[in-house]
Design a protein around this motif. Structure first.
Motif, PDB file in Angstrom:
ATOM      1  N   ARG A 272      50.890  44.578  41.880  1.00 25.08           N
ATOM      2  CA  ARG A 272      49.925  45.430  42.570  1.00 25.08           C
ATOM      3  C   ARG A 272      48.639  44.629  42.797  1.00 25.08           C
ATOM      4  O   ARG A 272      48.266  43.790  41.989  1.00 25.08           O
ATOM      5  CB  ARG A 272      49.603  46.688  41.746  1.00 25.08           C
ATOM      6  CG  ARG A 272      50.759  47.664  41.619  1.00 25.08           C
ATOM      7  CD  ARG A 272      51.046  48.371  42.932  1.00 25.08           C
ATOM      8  NE  ARG A 272      52.049  49.416  42.775  1.00 25.08           N
ATOM      9  CZ  ARG A 272      53.360  49.221  42.765  1.00 25.08           C
ATOM     10  NH1 ARG A 272      53.832  47.979  42.892  1.00 25.08           N
ATOM     11  NH2 ARG A 272      54.195  50.220  42.612  1.00 25.08           N
TER      12      ARG A 272
ATOM     13  N   PRO B 164      42.177  40.644  39.027  1.00 23.65           N
ATOM     14  CA  PRO B 164      40.851  40.636  39.640  1.00 23.65           C
ATOM     15  C   PRO B 164      40.383  39.219  39.964  1.00 23.65           C
ATOM     16  O   PRO B 164      40.806  38.249  39.328  1.00 23.65           O
ATOM     17  CB  PRO B 164      39.962  41.265  38.564  1.00 23.65           C
ATOM     18  CG  PRO B 164      40.664  40.953  37.284  1.00 23.65           C
ATOM     19  CD  PRO B 164      42.130  40.988  37.587  1.00 23.65           C
TER      20      PRO B 164
ATOM     21  N   GLN C 153      38.284  47.148  44.301  1.00 14.06           N
ATOM     22  CA  GLN C 153      37.679  45.845  44.590  1.00 14.06           C
ATOM     23  C   GLN C 153      38.616  44.976  45.423  1.00 14.06           C
ATOM     24  O   GLN C 153      38.157  44.255  46.316  1.00 14.06           O
ATOM     25  CB  GLN C 153      37.329  45.129  43.284  1.00 14.06           C
ATOM     26  CG  GLN C 153      36.170  45.764  42.525  1.00 14.06           C
ATOM     27  CD  GLN C 153      35.943  45.111  41.183  1.00 14.06           C
ATOM     28  OE1 GLN C 153      36.857  44.555  40.577  1.00 14.06           O
ATOM     29  NE2 GLN C 153      34.707  45.188  40.693  1.00 14.06           N
ATOM     30  N   ALA C 154      39.907  45.051  45.153  1.00 16.63           N
ATOM     31  CA  ALA C 154      40.867  44.248  45.910  1.00 16.63           C
ATOM     32  C   ALA C 154      40.863  44.635  47.377  1.00 16.63           C
ATOM     33  O   ALA C 154      40.964  43.770  48.267  1.00 16.63           O
ATOM     34  CB  ALA C 154      42.271  44.419  45.318  1.00 16.63           C
TER      35      ALA C 154
ATOM     36  N   HIS D 112      39.646  47.627  39.796  1.00 16.72           N
ATOM     37  CA  HIS D 112      40.135  46.391  40.420  1.00 16.72           C
ATOM     38  C   HIS D 112      40.924  46.666  41.692  1.00 16.72           C
ATOM     39  O   HIS D 112      40.924  45.851  42.621  1.00 16.72           O
ATOM     40  CB  HIS D 112      40.997  45.612  39.429  1.00 16.72           C
ATOM     41  CG  HIS D 112      40.246  45.140  38.216  1.00 16.72           C
ATOM     42  ND1 HIS D 112      38.911  44.832  38.258  1.00 16.72           N
ATOM     43  CD2 HIS D 112      40.653  44.929  36.927  1.00 16.72           C
ATOM     44  CE1 HIS D 112      38.519  44.444  37.046  1.00 16.72           C
ATOM     45  NE2 HIS D 112      39.546  44.502  36.232  1.00 16.72           N
ATOM     46  N   THR D 113      41.578  47.820  41.751  1.00 17.75           N
ATOM     47  CA  THR D 113      42.306  48.184  42.965  1.00 17.75           C
ATOM     48  C   THR D 113      41.335  48.408  44.123  1.00 17.75           C
ATOM     49  O   THR D 113      41.576  47.951  45.249  1.00 17.75           O
ATOM     50  CB  THR D 113      43.158  49.444  42.720  1.00 17.75           C
ATOM     51  OG1 THR D 113      44.112  49.179  41.676  1.00 17.75           O
ATOM     52  CG2 THR D 113      43.909  49.841  43.985  1.00 17.75           C
TER      53      THR D 113
ATOM     54  N   ALA E 181      43.472  45.736  33.562  1.00 22.04           N
ATOM     55  CA  ALA E 181      44.451  46.360  34.459  1.00 22.04           C
ATOM     56  C   ALA E 181      45.870  45.984  34.066  1.00 22.04           C
ATOM     57  O   ALA E 181      46.784  46.817  34.122  1.00 22.04           O
ATOM     58  CB  ALA E 181      44.163  45.946  35.899  1.00 22.04           C
TER      59      ALA E 181
ATOM     60  N   GLY F 140      45.575  45.385  42.380  1.00 23.65           N
ATOM     61  CA  GLY F 140      44.526  45.571  41.394  1.00 23.65           C
ATOM     62  C   GLY F 140      44.815  44.979  40.034  1.00 23.65           C
ATOM     63  O   GLY F 140      43.992  45.091  39.122  1.00 23.65           O
TER      64      GLY F 140
ATOM     65  N   PHE G 157      42.024  49.258  35.951  1.00 22.60           N
ATOM     66  CA  PHE G 157      43.015  49.142  37.029  1.00 22.60           C
ATOM     67  C   PHE G 157      42.510  49.818  38.297  1.00 22.60           C
ATOM     68  O   PHE G 157      42.634  49.265  39.401  1.00 22.60           O
ATOM     69  CB  PHE G 157      44.341  49.759  36.576  1.00 22.60           C
ATOM     70  CG  PHE G 157      45.371  49.827  37.653  1.00 22.60           C
ATOM     71  CD1 PHE G 157      45.980  48.681  38.141  1.00 22.60           C
ATOM     72  CD2 PHE G 157      45.736  51.057  38.209  1.00 22.60           C
ATOM     73  CE1 PHE G 157      46.926  48.740  39.147  1.00 22.60           C
ATOM     74  CE2 PHE G 157      46.683  51.125  39.209  1.00 22.60           C
ATOM     75  CZ  PHE G 157      47.285  49.969  39.678  1.00 22.60           C
ATOM     76  N   ARG G 158      41.921  50.996  38.157  1.00 23.96           N
ATOM     77  CA  ARG G 158      41.404  51.705  39.327  1.00 23.96           C
ATOM     78  C   ARG G 158      40.262  50.921  39.977  1.00 23.96           C
ATOM     79  O   ARG G 158      40.211  50.805  41.208  1.00 23.96           O
ATOM     80  CB  ARG G 158      40.923  53.093  38.901  1.00 23.96           C
ATOM     81  CG  ARG G 158      42.053  54.050  38.487  1.00 23.96           C
ATOM     82  CD  ARG G 158      41.493  55.347  37.937  1.00 23.96           C
ATOM     83  NE  ARG G 158      42.556  56.309  37.641  1.00 23.96           N
ATOM     84  CZ  ARG G 158      42.375  57.470  37.027  1.00 23.96           C
ATOM     85  NH1 ARG G 158      41.139  57.824  36.650  1.00 23.96           N
ATOM     86  NH2 ARG G 158      43.385  58.281  36.798  1.00 23.96           N
TER      87      ARG G 158
END
Length: 360
Positions: A117, A122, A81-82, A78-79, A51, A119, A75-76
């Motif tokens: 951000r 992680p 998941q966050a 992890h976002t 990410a 994400g 990145f998508r």
């Protein structure tokens, strides 16, 4: 006369270039990466830096590079998941509160908040710390969670002895601050203690994840004005030297902006090389399983030694050795012997304790 082809830069250097300032809202524009980006993608993804790689490329001409696709997908992911982790964190901390506990939170989620951000950084669990007298209650709180959430909580009673051996829980609690997430309350580890822990934790593991050095970079750029370097560097002077060296490396390799008053030190060349080599090599097993090498035969034993040979970073940290003045190979030999002896002692005790007692 034929012109010699330019050699590709080492993988560690490529990773350093890709991740430079990547934790910021507006990273430095990437340059000279189009020919080498593909060589670093696999390592970036494996070490949790995909990410960050995408964030650095975003908006540049490299955004459409084929190698940028898996980074964008990371990145998508992890976002998403966050968002799930934040919801779970509120539930977990609320559960601790119901048991009368306000745990100290550190690393992982606590560091991810410093990135531009959610994400970008992680993490797989939440690291919490409680006083020794509260550990049974904390274990009971974890046992009462849904099975999927039990593994989300990392309660390691060895944190102080491993990474902050000169500090008591009472000190950490006094310097921590009470914060909330939703309706749950927790304590955030004080910045001085947290920075020291984040630095020593990654050195204890050989610094093999580039993400960990990004943590240091994001941390030093977010220090409060009240930050006290005297507190951060209090304790074992050689551990403090390691902290200062790692911060200097974050400035050198990743472009971290160090605030006024930050202690300065030249980065030892062996340290720089070891970290870059660790980034390229990934996780390495500890050397404690060298005890039974004689059973493997020479060829397999030699390969096992190479695979488990202690790196210079962990050898220096574990032996509390100075960062300068001693050849690292000597420390690596000493660390290998130390860990093998410890493993042998544990094995002997286990064998002795499990052997049947003689009949009377």
């Amino acid at each position: 006369m034929k012109r010699r082809a330019h050699a590709s830069p080492p993988l560690g250097s490529v990773i350093s270039t890709v991740l430079r300032t990547s934790w910021r809202e507006a990273p430095e524009p990437p340059a000279n990466l189009d020919q080498v980006l593909s060589t670093a993608v696999e390592t970036l993804l494996e070490t949790g830096c995909g990410a960050l790689g995408w964030w650095r490329l975003r908006g540049s001409s490299l955004e459409s590079h084929p190698s940028a696709v898996p980074l964008r997908e990371a990145f998508r992911l992890h976002t998403l998941q966050a968002a799930v982790h934040t919801r779970n964190l509120e539930h977990v901390l609320g559960h601790f509160n119901a048991f009368g506990l306000t745990p100290i939170v550190f690393k992982g989620w606590a560091i991810a908040r410093l990135y531009a951000r959610p994400g970008l950084r992680p993490y797989g669990d939440v690291d919490v710390l409680v006083d020794d007298v509260d550990e049974p209650k904390a274990r009971a709180a974890i046992a009462g969670l849904h099975s999927e959430l039990r593994g989300f909580v990392d309660l390691d009673p060895r944190v102080l002895s491993r990474f902050l051996p000169d500090r008591s829980f009472a000190e950490l609690e006094r310097r921590s601050s009470v914060e909330t997430i939703g309706t749950a309350s927790f304590r955030m580890l004080g910045a001085e203690d947290h920075l020291r822990l984040v630095c020593l934790h990654q050195l204890d593991h050989g610094g093999w994840r580039p993400l960990w050095l990004c943590d240091v970079a994001a941390f030093v750029e977010s220090l409060p004005r009240s930050f006290d370097w005297g507190v951060a560097l209090a304790g074992n002077s050689r551990l403090s030297d390691a902290v200062v060296a790692l911060i200097a490396l974050a400035e050198e390799l990743l472009g971290a902006r160090l605030p006024a008053g930050t202690p300065r030190a030249a980065v030892p060349s062996w340290f720089r090389k070891a970290i870059l080599r660790a980034w390229a090599g990934g996780f390495q097993a500890p050397p404690d399983s060298l005890l039974r090498l004689h059973r493997l035969g020479f060829g397999r034993a030699a390969a096992a030694v190479r695979a488990r040979w202690p790196d210079p970073v962990t050898a220096t940290l574990h032996l509390r050795a100075p960062f300068r003045g001693i050849p690292r190979p000597l420390l690596q030999i000493a660390e290998c012997a130390r860990r093998t002896l410890l493993f042998g002692r544990r094995t002997w005790k286990l064998a002795f304790s499990s052997s049947p007692s003689p009949k009377s």
